[in-house]
Design a protein around this motif. Structure first.
Motif, mmCIF file in Angstrom:
data_model
loop_
_atom_site.group_PDB
_atom_site.id
_atom_site.type_symbol
_atom_site.label_atom_id
_atom_site.label_comp_id
_atom_site.label_asym_id
_atom_site.label_seq_id
_atom_site.Cartn_x
_atom_site.Cartn_y
_atom_site.Cartn_z
ATOM 1 N N PRO A 126 46.375 63.225 40.297
ATOM 2 C CA PRO A 126 47.605 63.328 41.310
ATOM 3 C C PRO A 126 47.838 63.733 42.062
ATOM 4 N N GLY A 127 48.648 62.658 43.854
ATOM 5 C CA GLY A 127 48.898 63.788 44.948
ATOM 6 C C GLY A 127 49.268 62.822 45.644
ATOM 7 N N PRO A 128 49.684 63.036 46.350
ATOM 8 C CA PRO A 128 50.617 62.178 47.875
ATOM 9 C C PRO A 128 50.089 61.369 48.680
ATOM 10 N N ASN A 129 50.827 60.522 49.424
ATOM 11 C CA ASN A 129 50.228 59.965 50.035
ATOM 12 C C ASN A 129 50.413 60.240 51.798
ATOM 13 N N LEU A 130 49.454 61.394 52.302
ATOM 14 C CA LEU A 130 50.038 61.923 53.485
ATOM 15 C C LEU A 130 49.806 61.304 55.121
ATOM 16 N N GLU A 131 48.854 60.143 55.433
ATOM 17 C CA GLU A 131 49.808 59.636 56.514
ATOM 18 C C GLU A 131 48.994 58.159 55.790
ATOM 19 N N GLU A 132 50.121 57.392 56.426
ATOM 20 C CA GLU A 132 50.386 55.782 56.276
ATOM 21 C C GLU A 132 51.044 55.364 57.282
ATOM 22 N N ASN A 133 49.229 54.030 57.881
ATOM 23 C CA ASN A 133 49.646 54.603 59.529
ATOM 24 C C ASN A 133 51.314 52.726 59.975
ATOM 25 N N TRP A 134 52.604 53.917 59.916
ATOM 26 C CA TRP A 134 53.816 52.449 60.218
ATOM 27 C C TRP A 134 53.499 52.720 61.964
ATOM 28 N N GLY A 135 52.894 53.101 62.644
ATOM 29 C CA GLY A 135 53.278 52.965 64.018
ATOM 30 C C GLY A 135 52.532 52.416 65.014
ATOM 31 N N PHE A 136 50.767 52.328 64.468
ATOM 32 C CA PHE A 136 49.563 51.570 65.405
ATOM 33 C C PHE A 136 49.508 50.784 65.168
ATOM 34 N N SER A 137 49.609 49.941 65.840
ATOM 35 C CA SER A 137 49.475 48.032 66.505
ATOM 36 C C SER A 137 48.480 47.989 66.507
#
Length: 690
Positions: free
Chosen positions: A348-359
């Motif tokens: 159990p733990g958070p997602n600390l980096e999801e790509n929302w900006g690099f295309s």
């Protein structure tokens, strides 16, 4: 304010909540715009927690000068002022002091003067062939040519001492006054995706340096008790621990002793992470919880095994698990999907980096917010306790000393652009943030529709990680887990992962149907634990070889006898959602039999509505219809068998998909009045057109 992480869930003054964060790389921006960018991020996305790396090379470019955290040498180094702005804007902060950060910075954020090629006092980390391990992120050398630089040995004396100096300076000059309740810092993240973005590398990739091997042999002495005991188990005649060599050659193991030696090396990789994490945390001594951000398994066939052998959160003793996602577009790449799910389920733990900006840097699909929206919902459905927007703001104010390889803006398509203007993605993030502000605690408390659990025995992963790609003989873990994942998902089911070495009878009772792959040896304690699980009327389904030796290769047939005693009970039937029409994945988390959350993840090739049948208990079945863009997703809250709040994407610009979104359940069907994203939060209907 009291901050805790309990089972990976953030608790503020005892109240649980889903951790929604966005990254802002202040060090890449002109400090005159920090306040404006943070205010816009807050107001346009609804995010209230900012994550920020503290690049060591940025704040201490000269080894003979102390770090600058106040802007005395350059305004963009005023980290103290940056955190003050966050506090004034009501933003909490996750501080990320490294020492290694990646973040597309030169040498991963390490200062040049700590590089073994520059400083002969710094030992390099070595691979199995004795070669220095080079940082994969290239930089330009003094002559303008692109070069790759060797990484320090994490346990090398000089490197460790200077890291300790850096961490103590961060604590004394930054965190001591900026940590809650007096400041905005609520959590700390150390390292990056392992130690040096190496958490998913093969077990032969590092660390064979002299300090690494000294630590390895020291841990062997602790584990076996004496060299005589080690020699007896391994069939060797070493006269000194220095004669013990780690595995270096990737091939089929020729004996059970060779398999055990590979298990020893896998345990070393786990111990190496643990030692570095604790040493760096001890130097920092933060007054708030500490997390790490492991990258998911890589693409090569045995990546699951190497990753599972190394990533052992149960051994970290106070360091909390988190993970990232930089592996491909999960709505189009099935392999990426499986790797991402395993990372979310490992602990159990958070997602600390999801790509929302690099295309431009990664994949053009990320130009569309629907891609990241889909992936964020998948992480949560698979078990994540938080989401992240990386990065929330585009920046354009750095120099070559920080990043010589990438041109502004960084990144190219985030929710807030380089001029400080909100983009279409800001509204998409706002829908997510508002929905989980309202329902995050209930969502995390809901029970996934998981029947079976994968029993992880990490020594088998360490053994299998060395086998050639076409070899499936002997002990196994990663590839059988991947097959198990595919089978469960094909049936519409869900599952959990439980670590057998740290489990107790009480915790294992919560996993009534265990599935695992066997091998020739298994810890005596684990065999007895599984035998007791069977005796309690639960199911243990073992594939492959049945172990008949314990962890020291002594005869031990406890599990074999328990399995032979009678038929394994059939696992209890768990009701799962069924995709009736359309190409999509579906996950169900129940609060009660007729209340819960349905996640619908629409694949990139889907045309038309997706229909999902959701069992609500007894004979009641809910039929949910979702119309979403290709590669989009929906999250539907069902209360008392009726449609409540929801999120659904109707637009995916990358796939040129624009539909009128629909969410329907029973007699109620909510349809937008045109192509858009659609949400209902606290009963309020919202339409977002890009």
């Amino acid at each position: 304010m009291r901050i805790e992480l309990r089972d990976g869930v953030l608790h503020t003054d005892g109240a649980p909540g889903l951790l929604a964060t966005a990254d802002y790389p202040y060090y890449r921006d002109d400090p005159t715009v920090w306040r404006d960018r943070l205010r816009t991020l807050r107001d346009e996305t609804g995010i209230r927690v900012v994550t920020s790396y503290f690049p060591w090379r940025h704040h201490q470019p000269d080894a003979d000068s102390p770090p600058d955290f106040t802007g005395a040498t350059r305004p963009d180094r005023d980290l103290v002022g940056y955190l003050r702005i966050c506090a004034e804007l009501g933003l909490s902060v996750i501080a990320k002091p490294g020492p290694f950060i990646h973040a597309e910075t030169n040498y991963g954020g390490l200062p040049d003067w700590i590089c073994p090629a520059v400083n002969p006092e710094v030992e390099a980390t070595l691979d199995a062939e004795g070669n220095p391990v080079l940082w994969s992120g290239s930089v330009r050398g003094p002559d303008g040519r692109v070069e790759r630089r060797p990484l320090p040995a994490p346990l090398g004396a000089h490197f460790a001492a200077r890291v300790g100096d850096w961490m103590r300076a961060v604590d004394k000059e930054v965190l001591s006054a900026a940590t809650t309740p007096d400041g905005p810092v609520v959590l700390v993240q150390i390292a990056n995706e392992g130690l040096f973005t190496d958490g998913a590398l093969p077990l032969w990739a590092y660390d064979y340096s002299a300090p690494g091997l000294a630590f390895f042999r020291g841990k062997l002495a602790e584990y076996y008790g004496s060299l005589d005991a080690y020699n007896e188990v391994h069939g060797t005649g070493h006269g000194d621990w220095a004669e013990v060599e780690p595995p270096r050659e990737r091939r089929v193991a020729e004996s059970v002793q060779e398999q055990l030696a590979r298990a020893d090396w896998g345990r070393y990789h786990s111990d190496l992470l643990t030692e570095a994490y604790h040493t760096w945390t001890a130097a920092l001594a933060p007054a708030v919880p500490v997390l790490v951000n492991l990258n998911p398994p890589a693409e090569h066939p045995h990546s699951f095994d190497g990753w599972l052998a190394r990533v052992r959160p149960e051994r970290w003793d106070g360091i909390h698990y988190g993970f990232t996602n930089w592996m491909g577009v999960v709505s189009t790449d099935h392999t990426s999907h499986a790797r991402y799910v395993v990372a979310a389920k490992r602990a159990p733990g958070p997602n600390l980096e999801e790509n929302w900006g690099f295309s431009e840097l990664y994949d053009r699909a990320y130009a569309a917010g629907a891609t990241s929206f889909h992936q964020s919902l998948l992480a949560l459905a698979a078990g994540a306790t938080g989401i992240n927007v990386y990065t929330g703001v585009a920046t354009s104010g750095w120099g070559d000393d920080l990043d010589v390889m990438h041109a502004p803006p960084y990144p190219d398509c985030p929710p807030i652009d380089a001029q400080g203007n909100p983009t279409d993605k800001a509204g998409t993030v706002r829908m997510l943030a508002d929905f989980f502000e309202a329902h995050g605690a209930e969502f995390l408390a809901a029970t996934p529709a998981a029947g079976s659990s994968w029993g992880l025995y990490a020594p088998y992963a360490a053994v299998a990680a060395w086998a050639p790609d076409d070899d499936d003989s002997g002990a196994g873990c990663g590839r059988p887990l991947r097959d198990f994942h595919e089978r469960i998902r094909a049936e519409g089911g869900d599952y959990r992962i439980v670590d057998l070495e740290s489990a107790t009878a009480e915790t294992l009772a919560g996993h009534p149907d265990l599935v695992l792959h066997g091998g020739p040896f298994m810890h005596d304690r684990v065999q007895r634990l599984l035998a007791g699980h069977l005796a309690a009327g639960h199911s243990v389904r073992l594939g492959g070889e049945v172990p008949r030796l314990d962890e020291l290769l002594r005869p031990c047939t406890v599990l074999a006898e328990a399995l032979a005693a009678g038929p394994v009970p059939a696992p209890a039937r768990v009701l799962t959602p069924t995709v009736v029409s359309g190409h999509a994945d579906a996950y169900w988390r129940s609060v009660s039999p007729d209340t819960g959350y349905l996640t619908v993840l629409v694949q990139s090739d889907n045309e038309g509505p997706v229909t999902v049948s959701v069992p609500l208990g007894g004979e009641q079945v809910a039929t949910v219809t979702v119309v979403s863009a290709k590669g989009g997703a929906a999250l539907v809250r069902i209360v008392g068998g009726e449609l409540d709040d929801f999120l659904v994407t109707g637009l995916n610009s990358y796939l040129d998909s624009a539909v009128t979104p629909v969410v329907g359940l029973g007699e109620e069907s909510v349809r937008a009045d045109g192509a858009s994203d659609l949400a209902r939060v606290k009963g309020e209907l919202r339409t977002l057109r890009h």
